[in-house]
Design an enzyme around this catalytic site. Structure first.
Site, PDB file in Angstrom:
ATOM      1  N   THR A   1       0.811  -1.216   0.000  1.00 24.78           N
ATOM      2  CA  THR A   1       0.000   0.000   0.000  1.00 24.78           C
ATOM      3  C   THR A   1       0.843   1.265   0.000  1.00 24.78           C
ATOM      4  OG1 THR A   1      -0.171  -0.123   2.420  1.00 24.78           O
ATOM      5  CG2 THR A   1      -1.983  -1.080   1.138  1.00 24.78           C
ATOM      6  N   SER A   2       2.072   1.195   0.490  1.00 25.99           N
ATOM      7  CA  SER A   2       2.912   2.396   0.561  1.00 25.99           C
ATOM      8  C   SER A   2       4.366   1.984   0.733  1.00 25.99           C
ATOM      9  CB  SER A   2       2.485   3.293   1.740  1.00 25.99           C
ATOM     10  OG  SER A   2       2.639   2.601   2.979  1.00 25.99           O
TER      11      SER A   2
ATOM     12  N   ILE B   1       8.259   0.989   0.722  1.00 23.79           N
ATOM     13  CA  ILE B   1       9.091   0.100  -0.073  1.00 23.79           C
ATOM     14  C   ILE B   1       8.240  -0.880  -0.879  1.00 23.79           C
ATOM     15  CG2 ILE B   1      10.778  -1.774   0.050  1.00 23.79           C
ATOM     16  CD1 ILE B   1      12.010  -0.393   2.467  1.00 23.79           C
TER      17      ILE B   1
ATOM     18  N   GLY C   1       0.323  -9.141  -8.187  1.00 26.44           N
ATOM     19  CA  GLY C   1      -0.760  -9.137  -7.217  1.00 26.44           C
ATOM     20  C   GLY C   1      -0.305  -8.401  -5.975  1.00 26.44           C
TER      21      GLY C   1
ATOM     22  N   TYR D   1      10.880  -4.365  17.698  1.00 26.04           N
ATOM     23  CA  TYR D   1      11.149  -4.223  16.268  1.00 26.04           C
ATOM     24  C   TYR D   1      12.471  -4.888  15.897  1.00 26.04           C
ATOM     25  CZ  TYR D   1      12.161  -2.290  11.707  1.00 26.04           C
ATOM     26  OH  TYR D   1      12.494  -2.153  10.387  1.00 26.04           O
TER      27      TYR D   1
ATOM     28  N   LYS E   1      13.006  -8.359  13.647  1.00 21.09           N
ATOM     29  CA  LYS E   1      13.780  -8.379  12.411  1.00 21.09           C
ATOM     30  C   LYS E   1      14.907  -9.417  12.498  1.00 21.09           C
ATOM     31  CE  LYS E   1      11.387  -5.589  10.006  1.00 21.09           C
ATOM     32  NZ  LYS E   1      10.722  -6.027   8.757  1.00 21.09           N
TER      33      LYS E   1
ATOM     34  N   VAL F   1      14.902   4.210   5.625  1.00 19.74           N
ATOM     35  CA  VAL F   1      14.201   4.564   4.395  1.00 19.74           C
ATOM     36  C   VAL F   1      13.152   5.608   4.747  1.00 19.74           C
ATOM     37  CG1 VAL F   1      12.839   3.703   2.447  1.00 19.74           C
ATOM     38  CG2 VAL F   1      14.567   2.239   3.510  1.00 19.74           C
TER      39      VAL F   1
ATOM     40  N   THR G   1      10.106   6.425   4.971  1.00 18.02           N
ATOM     41  CA  THR G   1       8.735   5.938   5.035  1.00 18.02           C
ATOM     42  C   THR G   1       8.211   6.197   6.443  1.00 18.02           C
ATOM     43  OG1 THR G   1       9.252   3.711   5.844  1.00 18.02           O
ATOM     44  CG2 THR G   1       9.398   4.073   3.464  1.00 18.02           C
TER      45      THR G   1
END
Length: 239
Positions: A10-11, A13, A29, A145, A149, A180, A182
């Site tokens: 949706t946004s 990367i 897809g 987080y 990861k 990044v 975002t």
């Protein structure tokens, strides 16, 4: 025509990677939580995209959406798992940690297992997971987080080992971005923050080369090496 699915398109990367794959001739897809943004992306290139909305944190709904996309595409060659979340949590509030665990561990694992299982059954395919340089060490500002990861990095390595012992041709690529630009880039004093488009260009290049692990952008490769080898006594004072 090659067929790809991008999870978390949706946004950020995920969207940038989906756009680049479609521009390179893939039928793509796309899936994510925000249906309006998926519909907007699909409308921008009706021949290049189809979509199914689902939240990766709901494994049953997410995997059902992925099955619908495979049916729409008529098969699958490439799956990119880009969905993820995380918050700064200086107070160690579990309510802030839980979404990262549900998305980056529980839902992520269900999606990755679904994709790898499909490729294993058909005897070939390429699974790409977007992890993070943050997964190389623990992080005091956002413990869940970084830990999630690290889980993803190790899980991807386990799948590469599994693939190496199999007669099937399944490629697993672990993409580790630095900062990044975002919504995921949070906190003060961030440096070397790259545009999502620049990161996506290098990600698509790594996909094309079927790299097992790639750090993006290039300048983050040195820092990733330093982070991985920095002694604990020094690293713990850096937070």
């Amino acid at each position: 025509m090659k067929r790809a699915i991008v999870i978390g398109a949706t946004s950020g990367i995920g969207r940038a990677v989906a756009e680049r794959l479609a521009a390179q001739g893939y039928r793509v897809g796309v899936t994510g939580r925000r249906e309006a943004l998926l519909a907007e992306l699909a409308a921008s290139n009706p021949g290049g995209f189809c979509y199914a909305a689902a939240d990766i944190a709901d494994p049953a709904a997410s995997c059902a959406a992925l099955e619908r996309l495979v049916s729409c595409l008529g098969g699958l060659d490439l799956c990119v798992v880009s969905a993820g979340t995380g918050d700064l949590n200086p107070g160690l509030d579990y309510a802030l940690e839980e979404p990262a665990l549900r998305t980056n561990v529980v839902g992520w694992t269900a999606a990755v297992d679904w994709a790898y299982g499909l490729f294993e059954r058909q005897g070939c395919g390429h699974l790409v997971v977007i992890t993070s340089v943050g997964g190389l060490r623990g992080g005091g500002a956002a413990p869940a987080y970084n830990a999630s990861k690290a889980y993803q990095i190790n899980y991807a390595e386990g799948l590469r080992q599994r693939a190496a012992k199999s007669s099937r041709t399944v490629c697993v690529t672990d993409i580790r971005p630095g900062f990044v630009a975002t919504a995921m880039a949070k906190g003060e004093g961030l440096f070397w923050v790259m545009p999502a488009g620049k990161a996506a260009d290098q990600i698509v290049r790594a996909i094309r080369r079927r790299r097992p692990v790639a750090v993006v952008t290039r300048r983050w490769r040195l820092l990733a090496w330093v982070l991985k080898h920095l002694p604990e006594c020094i690293y713990r004072k850096m937070g």
